[in-house]
Write an enzyme that holds these catalytic residues in place. Structure first.
Site, PDB file in Angstrom:
ATOM      1  N   CYS A 194      -0.491  35.084  18.069  1.00 29.99           N
ATOM      2  CA  CYS A 194      -0.523  36.517  18.321  1.00 29.99           C
ATOM      3  C   CYS A 194       0.913  37.026  18.310  1.00 29.99           C
ATOM      4  O   CYS A 194       1.725  36.612  19.153  1.00 29.99           O
ATOM      5  CB  CYS A 194      -1.180  36.761  19.681  1.00 29.99           C
ATOM      6  N   ASN A 195       1.211  37.894  17.369  1.00 36.93           N
ATOM      7  CA  ASN A 195       2.570  38.449  17.291  1.00 36.93           C
ATOM      8  C   ASN A 195       2.910  39.245  18.547  1.00 36.93           C
ATOM      9  O   ASN A 195       4.035  39.222  19.025  1.00 36.93           O
ATOM     10  CB  ASN A 195       2.685  39.371  16.081  1.00 36.93           C
ATOM     11  N   THR A 196       1.909  39.964  19.075  1.00 37.65           N
ATOM     12  CA  THR A 196       2.160  40.841  20.219  1.00 37.65           C
ATOM     13  C   THR A 196       2.496  40.024  21.460  1.00 37.65           C
ATOM     14  O   THR A 196       3.442  40.350  22.198  1.00 37.65           O
ATOM     15  CB  THR A 196       0.909  41.719  20.476  1.00 37.65           C
ATOM     16  N   TYR A 198      -4.329  43.765  22.552  1.00 34.84           N
ATOM     17  CA  TYR A 198      -3.084  43.692  23.322  1.00 34.84           C
ATOM     18  C   TYR A 198      -2.068  44.737  22.856  1.00 34.84           C
ATOM     19  O   TYR A 198      -1.198  45.135  23.608  1.00 34.84           O
ATOM     20  CB  TYR A 198      -2.431  42.323  23.121  1.00 34.84           C
ATOM     21  N   GLY A 199      -2.196  45.117  21.595  1.00 33.49           N
ATOM     22  CA  GLY A 199      -1.141  45.887  20.945  1.00 33.49           C
ATOM     23  C   GLY A 199      -0.804  47.211  21.587  1.00 33.49           C
ATOM     24  O   GLY A 199       0.311  47.719  21.445  1.00 33.49           O
ATOM     25  N   ASP A 212      -5.062  33.885  21.059  1.00 34.50           N
ATOM     26  CA  ASP A 212      -4.799  35.230  20.545  1.00 34.50           C
ATOM     27  C   ASP A 212      -5.527  36.207  21.462  1.00 34.50           C
ATOM     28  O   ASP A 212      -6.393  35.813  22.257  1.00 34.50           O
ATOM     29  CB  ASP A 212      -5.323  35.358  19.101  1.00 34.50           C
ATOM     30  N   SER A 213      -5.193  37.475  21.316  1.00 37.85           N
ATOM     31  CA  SER A 213      -5.908  38.503  22.072  1.00 37.85           C
ATOM     32  C   SER A 213      -7.400  38.498  21.719  1.00 37.85           C
ATOM     33  O   SER A 213      -8.210  38.994  22.486  1.00 37.85           O
ATOM     34  CB  SER A 213      -5.334  39.875  21.734  1.00 37.85           C
ATOM     35  N   CYS A 272       0.330  41.061  12.102  1.00 43.74           N
ATOM     36  CA  CYS A 272      -0.677  40.896  13.152  1.00 43.74           C
ATOM     37  C   CYS A 272      -1.734  39.955  12.584  1.00 43.74           C
ATOM     38  O   CYS A 272      -2.170  40.127  11.432  1.00 43.74           O
ATOM     39  CB  CYS A 272      -1.297  42.254  13.498  1.00 43.74           C
ATOM     40  N   THR A 273      -2.118  38.977  13.385  1.00 46.10           N
ATOM     41  CA  THR A 273      -3.015  37.951  12.852  1.00 46.10           C
ATOM     42  C   THR A 273      -4.407  38.490  12.518  1.00 46.10           C
ATOM     43  O   THR A 273      -5.135  37.893  11.735  1.00 46.10           O
ATOM     44  CB  THR A 273      -3.128  36.768  13.825  1.00 46.10           C
ATOM     45  N   HIS A 274      -4.774  39.617  13.098  1.00 48.79           N
ATOM     46  CA  HIS A 274      -6.066  40.225  12.761  1.00 48.79           C
ATOM     47  C   HIS A 274      -6.096  40.769  11.327  1.00 48.79           C
ATOM     48  O   HIS A 274      -7.163  40.891  10.725  1.00 48.79           O
ATOM     49  CB  HIS A 274      -6.377  41.395  13.704  1.00 48.79           C
TER      50      HIS A 274
HETATM   51  N1  DGL Z   1      -3.618  39.562  16.796  1.00 51.32           N
HETATM   52  C1  DGL Z   1      -2.562  40.075  17.568  1.00 51.32           C
HETATM   53  C2  DGL Z   1      -1.221  40.079  16.892  1.00 51.32           C
HETATM   54  O1  DGL Z   1      -0.966  39.243  16.034  1.00 51.32           O
HETATM   55  C3  DGL Z   1      -2.801  41.236  18.487  1.00 51.32           C
HETATM   56  C4  DGL Z   1      -3.752  42.307  18.108  1.00 51.32           C
HETATM   57  C5  DGL Z   1      -4.088  43.163  19.297  1.00 51.32           C
HETATM   58  O2  DGL Z   1      -4.745  42.638  20.202  1.00 51.32           O
HETATM   59  O3  DGL Z   1      -3.669  44.321  19.351  1.00 51.32           O
HETATM   60  O4  DGL Z   1      -0.375  40.861  17.214  1.00 51.32           O
END
Ligand code: DGL
Length: 296
Positions: A76-78, A44-45, A12-13, A202-204
């Protein structure tokens, strides 16, 4: 050449993908995992597709070369939105699982027909997400909200005291951002016209569920992807003959580790103290699982 005893790579990011690792560990307690948090480059977003795709390629290559991973979960979705197709075609032999906002499960869950979706700008403005929404847009009313800064605030919050239901919204950076975005989306609840379902894209964001819960109320259903992703990873490994056998599977005694490598290794390109705090708080894993790496 990876064996069934090789680890599963997860990346993930930053620390958000630990929410997915938690589900993977629960679903496959006999497996080894190498988790890489690219915290030096998070979030990353708001970085743009080219940057995120380059990081995804570099990290995939790194995990294959240095850890001989037998499968990769892009937690990570992004990164999935920006690069999963390319990673799949450059690594056709690697079982690969990506994440995308769980819109279809949300459609199955909603009773009011009003669904909120939160995620990063990168995910929600991607062609992949656009295509998914275009195919389902007529089935519910969707409110899609990019949450700039929220993933980054979650990263920073890791070394602060944990939030609880009572201090969730009023005194933290994550709480203030959740409040801003939830209020911008409109009414949540189970009455007609209200959003009764919220997709955590988003996984966060799983790590701010107290904050979100305090804002949307007790009856709104949260939809995240960790559990289905763990099931899909298990299926892929089984199909590839790469799953480590467990007692439950009828495979006899759990396999003893074939080498001295610990069952979970957590790596970060950023400050190790942050990963240590996150691992301890969210996975109850000790600091000795964590180390810093450089992935140029
Ligand atoms: N956790 C990531 C996701 O699922 C990215 C969050 C980020 O780095 O902006 O998209």
């Amino acid at each position: 050449m990876p064996q069934s005893s090789s680890p599963i790579g997860v990346f993930d990011s930053g620390v958000g993908g630990l929410s997915v690792l938690r589900m993977l560990l629960a679903a496959m307690p006999n497996e080894r995992f190498v988790y890489l948090a690219d915290s030096a480059n998070a979030p990353y977003g708001e970085r743009g597709d080219a940057f995120v795709a380059a990081r995804t390629h570099a990290i995939t290559q790194y995990l294959r070369e240095k850890h001989d991973i037998k499968a990769l979960v892009v937690a990570c979705n992004t990164a999935t939105a920006a690069a999963i197709h390319e990673v799949r075609s450059s690594h056709p032999d690697l079982p690969l699982v990506g994440l995308e906002p769980a819109i279809k499960p949300a459609l199955a869950a909603t009773k009011t027909g009003h669904v909120g979706v939160i995620g990063t700008r990168g995910t929600l403005s991607s062609a992949k997400f656009g295509k998914l929404m275009a195919s389902l847009a007529d089935q519910a009313h969707f409110v899609v909200q990019p949450c700039d800064g929220l993933a980054h605030a979650v990263e920073r919050s890791v070394t602060l005291p944990p939030t609880t239901a009572s201090n969730a919204v009023n005194c933290t950076e994550t709480g203030a951002l959740c409040e801003r975005y939830v209020h911008a989306m409109g009414p949540f609840g189970t009455a007609a016209g209200q959003m009764d379902t919220l997709v955590l894209g988003c996984t966060h964001y799983i790590f701010v569920e107290h904050e979100l819960r305090a804002l949307v109320g007790p009856d709104v259903r949260f939809i995240e992807t960790g559990e289905p992703v763990a099931r899909q990873t298990r299926r892929l490994l089984e199909a590839a003959g790469l799953l480590r056998q467990t007692q439950q599977d009828g495979g006899g005694e759990p396999q003893a580790p074939t080498d001295a490598a610990p069952p979970v290794q957590l790596l970060t390109t950023g400050p190790v103290s942050m990963l240590e705090a996150a691992a301890q708080r969210w996975l109850q894993l000790p600091a000795r699982c964590c180390s810093t790496v450089s992935v140029p």
